[in-house]
Design an enzyme around this catalytic site. Structure first.
Site, short mmCIF file in Angstrom:
data_model
loop_
_atom_site.label_atom_id
_atom_site.label_comp_id
_atom_site.label_asym_id
_atom_site.label_seq_id
_atom_site.Cartn_x
_atom_site.Cartn_y
_atom_site.Cartn_z
N ARG A 1 -3.68 4.11 -1.29
CA ARG A 1 -4.10 3.03 -2.17
C ARG A 1 -3.59 1.67 -1.72
O ARG A 1 -2.46 1.52 -1.28
CB ARG A 1 -3.59 3.28 -3.60
N ASN B 1 0.85 -1.20 0.00
CA ASN B 1 0.00 0.00 0.00
C ASN B 1 0.87 1.24 0.00
O ASN B 1 2.04 1.20 0.38
CB ASN B 1 -0.93 0.02 1.21
N CYS B 2 0.28 2.34 -0.46
CA CYS B 2 0.94 3.64 -0.34
C CYS B 2 0.09 4.48 0.60
O CYS B 2 -0.58 3.97 1.49
CB CYS B 2 1.11 4.29 -1.72
N TYR B 3 0.10 5.78 0.42
CA TYR B 3 -0.57 6.69 1.33
C TYR B 3 -2.09 6.53 1.30
O TYR B 3 -2.76 6.66 2.31
CB TYR B 3 -0.18 8.12 0.96
#
Length: 531
Positions: free
Chosen positions: A474, A470-472
């Site tokens: 998504r 995951n990112c910030y």
């Protein structure tokens, strides 16, 4: 070939998050340290002028500024950890060792070749001290290059097992054994190759600077246009941390990149005004003001019977965008139902950079209002012109509102609250999402299992999912069969704001809830989260 290239770019973009999302914390703390050493503030509030607070402020700012001088190392470790498929902590440690080997190998080779410059000529010859060792000034690019190479070696050889007496040198030890000659050869070759790359980077930087407001417009628009691909970080990161974003001497030390420069200027009380390079990190106008106007336009154009539902959906996402600068939930609410609105949004974002530059605004505004206040209030009006930033923001709020309202009505776009009777809203509010999680838990499942079960099922089941990161905002996955992914379930039953499928790469946008959702999915799949 195209599929593999896109996958590689997306993996690299995800890996960039590790260092990129941590560094702003350093900037905010530097600004906080500046509060306790700001002489104007101390004169206005005398009780703050005492050795304990001023000493604390000096230590806080001075210690964190050191991060700016070691960004190559930070990016090297961060990129390696992000790209490593297994044993990420071991990969990060190996990256640290590889960085040390590279720096000293380049220094020794340059010494043997008679290429080291005198101390007073280092800057003019493109050399600098890195960890106290004189080498070519490669800045953040050194970390990016070494991070990618270290991760590739790590992924290739981490499972290598040797036999007999050599068994102890398998696994992570073998990775380091292979990495040493690779890094040494890289150091030798880059000694001759890098000056040509640096010349090209400098030329590109000069071209962009000469482009002036047109270059700013393209930069701002492209950064937004790449949101659907998840590659927008590749646009702004070079400007924030390399010479593309400017080169400035602050306090006798040379800094490259917009963010590095203004961090140094924040910590230096002798700087009376931030330099013009700060404009490359002024990405917050559309986040704090523009998209809020867009949300208001979508609410006012919603059908009367749907206004209550539209309000419940739009208020939380607008609030998140305004405070924290997380824009995907809003953008995904109109990106696919009205692509023209997204193109207009990107153009207006680029125009905001031009407006700030024309008005000579030097405020720091990369994200939401929380960051904006923490950065700019301690620095004062003279150093940042932050009230003018607010004025520009209010102007763009009005522009976004007017343009979005006109286009929605003119082309009858099916934005939030304007759906046909047989359509459902494509985005869930935070309240609805939490209610769903609560209902799942009441049915007897372990906390998060109900939601994770739905997500995994909509992604084609456990066997279809290969990787989860995951990112910030998504959830990012790779799957075997992209056709098995059910976008409707992800949007309508799990609260996803948007789903992007590109070949075997899937991105599901959840906003700030994504870290918790990632852990739930990992637990459901029986894998250990390794962030």
């Amino acid at each position: 070939m195209k599929e593999r290239a896109m996958e590689a770019m997306q993996r690299f973009s995800k890996a960039m998050f590790i260092p990129v999302l941590i560094l702003p914390i350093a900037g905010i703390l530097i600004a906080l340290g500046n509060v306790f050493t700001n002489q104007r503030l101390l004169d206005a509030v005398p009780f703050l002028d005492n050795p304990i607070l001023t000493g604390f402020g000096s230590i806080l700012s001075g210690s964190l500024v050191a991060i700016l001088g070691n960004l190559g190392l930070i990016f090297c470790v961060g990129i390696t950890v992000g790209l490593a498929k297994k044993e990420k902590s071991v990969a990060g440690f190996t990256a640290l060792l590889g960085y040390l080997v590279f720096v000293n190998a380049m220094n020794k080779f340059m010494e043997l070749a008679g290429l080291l410059a005198e101390a007073d000529a280092m800057q003019s010859t493109g050399q600098k001290l890195v960890l106290g060792v004189q080498i070519l000034d490669m800045g953040v690019f050194l970390g990016l290059i070494l991070g990618v190479i270290t991760a590739a070696v790590h992924n290739r050889f981490i499972e290598t097992e040797l036999k007999g007496a050599f068994q102890i040198y398998g696994g992570s030890r073998f990775v380091f054994i292979v990495l040493i000659p690779v890094v040494i050869l890289l150091a030798v070759s880059l000694t001759y190759i890098w000056p040509f790359f640096q010349s090209g980077i400098n030329s590109l930087g000069e071209l962009i600077q000469r482009s002036g407001n047109f270059g700013l417009f393209l930069y701002g628009a492209l950064e937004r246009l790449l949101i659907p691909t998840g590659l927008h970080h590749l646009v702004y990161t070079p400007f924030l941390y390399t010479s593309l974003g400017g080169v400035q001497e602050v306090g006798g030390q040379v800094f490259e990149g917009a963010r590095n420069i203004y961090y140094a200027e924040i910590a230096n009380p002798s700087v009376t005004r931030l330099s013009e390079s700060v404009i490359w990190d002024a990405r917050g106008i559309s986040k704090m003001f523009g998209l809020i106007g867009a949300c208001l336009a979508m609410y006012h154009t919603a059908k009367p019977e749907n206004k209550k539902k539209a309000k419940a959906i739009l208020i939380p996402v607008a609030f998140t965008s305004f405070l924290a600068g997380v824009t995907e939930p809003i953008e995904f609410s109109f990106m696919f139902v009205a692509p023209l609105l997204f193109v207009v949004h990107a153009a207006l974002a680029g125009l905001s950079f031009v407006t700030l530059n024309l008005l000579d605004v030097r405020a720091i505004g990369p994200n939401g209002m929380i960051d904006f206040l923490l950065y700019n209030l301690p620095l004062g009006i003279e150093k940042t012109s932050w009230p003018m930033y607010i004025v520009v923001g209010l102007i763009f709020f009005a522009i976004y509102y007017g343009v979005f309202r006109f286009l929605i009505v003119k082309f009858n776009f099916k934005t939030i609250g304007r759906e046909d009777a047989d359509q459902e809203t494509k985005m869930y509010s935070k309240k609805e999402y939490k209610e769903k999680k609560s209902n799942d838990n009441e049915e007897g499942a372990q906390p998060g299992d109900g939601l994770a079960n739905v997500i995994v099922g909509a992604l084609g089941g456990k066997d279809n999912i290969k990787t989860v990161t995951n990112c910030y905002t998504r959830l990012r996955l790779t799957v075997d069969k992209p056709d098995a992914v059910d976008e409707a379930i992800l949007k309508n039953e799990t609260g996803a704001n948007g789903v992007i499928i590109k070949d075997k790469n899937v991105q599901v946008v959840y906003g700030l809830e994504v870290n918790n959702i990632r852990r739930q999915v990992d637990n459901y799949l029986g894998i250990q989260s390794d962030d």
